[in-house]
Design a protein around this motif. Structure first.
Motif, PDB file in Angstrom:
ATOM      1  N   UNK A   9     -12.739  25.099 -47.232  1.00 10.83           N
ATOM      2  CA  UNK A   9     -13.756  25.111 -46.185  1.00 10.83           C
ATOM      3  C   UNK A   9     -15.101  24.732 -46.782  1.00 10.83           C
ATOM      4  N   UNK A  10     -15.895  24.021 -46.018  1.00  7.80           N
ATOM      5  CA  UNK A  10     -17.191  23.588 -46.512  1.00  7.80           C
ATOM      6  C   UNK A  10     -18.065  24.770 -46.907  1.00  7.80           C
ATOM      7  N   UNK A  11     -17.937  25.879 -46.183  1.00  8.25           N
ATOM      8  CA  UNK A  11     -18.756  27.061 -46.485  1.00  8.25           C
ATOM      9  C   UNK A  11     -18.330  27.771 -47.756  1.00  8.25           C
ATOM     10  N   UNK A  12     -17.096  27.497 -48.239  1.00  2.06           N
ATOM     11  CA  UNK A  12     -16.589  28.172 -49.424  1.00  2.06           C
ATOM     12  C   UNK A  12     -16.885  27.432 -50.724  1.00  2.06           C
TER      13      UNK A  12
END
Length: 462
Positions: free
Chosen positions: A67-70
């Motif tokens: 995920x981009x947030x991870x």
């Protein structure tokens, strides 16, 4: 022996074709295709997946879906180049694995800027300076003349990319300079250094090395006679950041402008002064561009332009004179020639001033290039001032975009521009009405206008 594979690449847009043709179908440029020989296989000097399982793919290590947030940004922390103005243009500093292309005219100071940067960086981390155009003695003489610390900087005089990468894998530098990409060559590409195929393939191999080893690579690029970066257009697509060092021969100031930046704002501007001991950053650029004469003259006016993430005050000068020619001259320096012609037509239509029998000259003081439309109203006011021989107040600043119907359109970051003008002692500003601040600024009288005729009345009020 296998037949060498060839391709034809457009110098303007970088599109490949299997055979030669007169016009590129992608960008419609004529006679822009050049033949290149495609390399086959890999040399032992280049980093491959067989050497390290982490080194896979063009852009670095291949990982699973995330995920981009991870994604952890702490793995690629920026680090300073040693000059705040250079860091500003780069978007906050150098990025590990980032590739920066620095272009500029001969004598602009590209090698000087990079030598200063590398000598400073070498005091904190491993740095490698690869020179292909100068001998090591010539670079050492320049460093001695500039008084730079030379103890820890590693130097290499080489033009073979495979040999450079072999040494780089041993040294493992955090930062590496290639001066310049036009003299580099690969053994597998059968063409002269500086050709489209050599520049393209050399840049591709160096970029892959930078991504896979997290090495910050700075490439020096030549420019053509019209000031654009030489070589195939695909060279600019490969790199992460492309900057241009500009400066006239008769000026000691140099401007470093960001043309492309994947890690920061585009069109950011850094200002340097060329002195005997090298390039020194100018911390307050507006002060050097506002070194105005003590004797006010007609046709001079100050405008606040926006460069990247900060406002910049520059002076516009206009000269209007009777033309002995049937086709009057329109000459601009640092301002778009076609935009001046359009503004003169708007001035005639909505301002009632005819300049079709006048020569009009417009100059941006200090060698700065005004690329945005916020200087439209100031350009018109300077032309009217020169035509009427009316001296404008020294404490007046003007900005605003002028539309074809005579309306004054707002400009972005208007509040910051007005505040910057107030810091430099300006007490009166004529701006688009939509840019008027909601709270009054101490010591600054702001006049909001909506039409060109209204703006001219406010500027030339008695």
């Amino acid at each position: 022996m296998a037949k060498a594979k060839t391709a034809f690449v457009c110098n303007e847009c970088g599109v490949d074709y299997a055979k030669w043709q007169g016009q590129c179908q992608a960008c419609n440029a004529w006679n822009s295709l050049s033949e290149i020989r495609l390399t086959s296989g890999k040399t032992s000097a280049r980093v491959s997946a067989s050497q390290d399982p982490r080194y896979q793919g063009y852009a670095g290590a291949v990982t699973g879906i995330q995920n981009l947030s991870d994604i952890d940004l702490g793995d690629v922390p920026r680090f300073s180049s040693g000059a705040n103005e250079f860091d500003r243009v780069l978007g906050g500093g150098l990025v590990p694995g980032g590739v920066v292309l620095i272009g500029g005219s001969p004598g602009a100071g590209k090698s000087t800027l990079l030598l200063q940067t590398m000598c400073w960086l070498a005091q904190q981390q491993s740095a490698l300076y690869v020179t292909g155009e100068e001998s090591l003695q010539q670079v050492a003489m320049r460093a001695q003349r500039l008084g730079l610390p030379t103890q820890n900087l590693k130097m290499l005089s080489e033009t073979n990319v495979d040999a450079i990468l072999t040494i780089a894998q041993q040294v493992k530098p955090k930062v590496m300079v290639i001066d310049s990409i036009q003299v580099m060559h690969l053994d597998g590409v059968e063409s002269a250094p500086g050709s489209v195929s050599q520049v393209r393939e050399s840049a591709a191999v160096l970029t892959r090395f930078a991504k896979q080893t997290q090495t910050a690579v700075l490439l020096v690029g030549h420019v053509t006679k019209d000031g654009t970066l030489a070589g195939p257009k695909v060279l600019e697509h490969m790199v992460d950041c492309s900057v241009l060092l500009e400066g006239s021969e008769d000026s000691r100031f140099r401007t470093l402008r960001g043309m492309k930046n994947r890690f920061g704002a585009v069109n950011e501007l850094g200002v340097f002064a060329m002195l005997e001991n090298g390039l020194k950053e100018v911390k307050n650029p507006s002060s050097i561009f506002l070194n105005r004469s003590n004797h006010p003259a007609a046709g001079s006016l100050v405008v606040v332009v926006w460069e990247g993430t900060r406002p910049l005050l520059v002076e516009l000068q206009a000269l209007v004179d009777d033309s002995p020619l049937g086709n009057p001259r329109r000459v601009t320096v640092g301002f778009d020639h076609n935009r001046l012609a359009m503004l003169l037509a708007v001035l005639h239509k909505h301002g009632g001033l005819l300049t079709s029998d006048q020569d009009v000259y417009l100059n941006v003081v200090g060698g700065v290039k005004v690329l945005e439309t916020s200087a439209d109203l100031a350009a018109i006011a300077a032309v009217v001032s020169s035509f009427r021989d009316r001296v404008l107040p020294h404490d007046l600043v003007v900005m605003g975009e002028v539309g074809l119907s005579g309306e004054i359109r707002p400009v972005p970051s208007g509040q910051e521009r007005i505040s910057e003008a107030a810091k430099h002692g300006f007490t009166r500003a004529v701006v688009p009405k939509a840019n008027c601040p909601k709270k009054p600024i101490e010591g600054m009288k702001v006049i909001g206008v909506e039409r060109l005729s209204e703006a001219l009345d406010a500027i030339f009020e008695d």
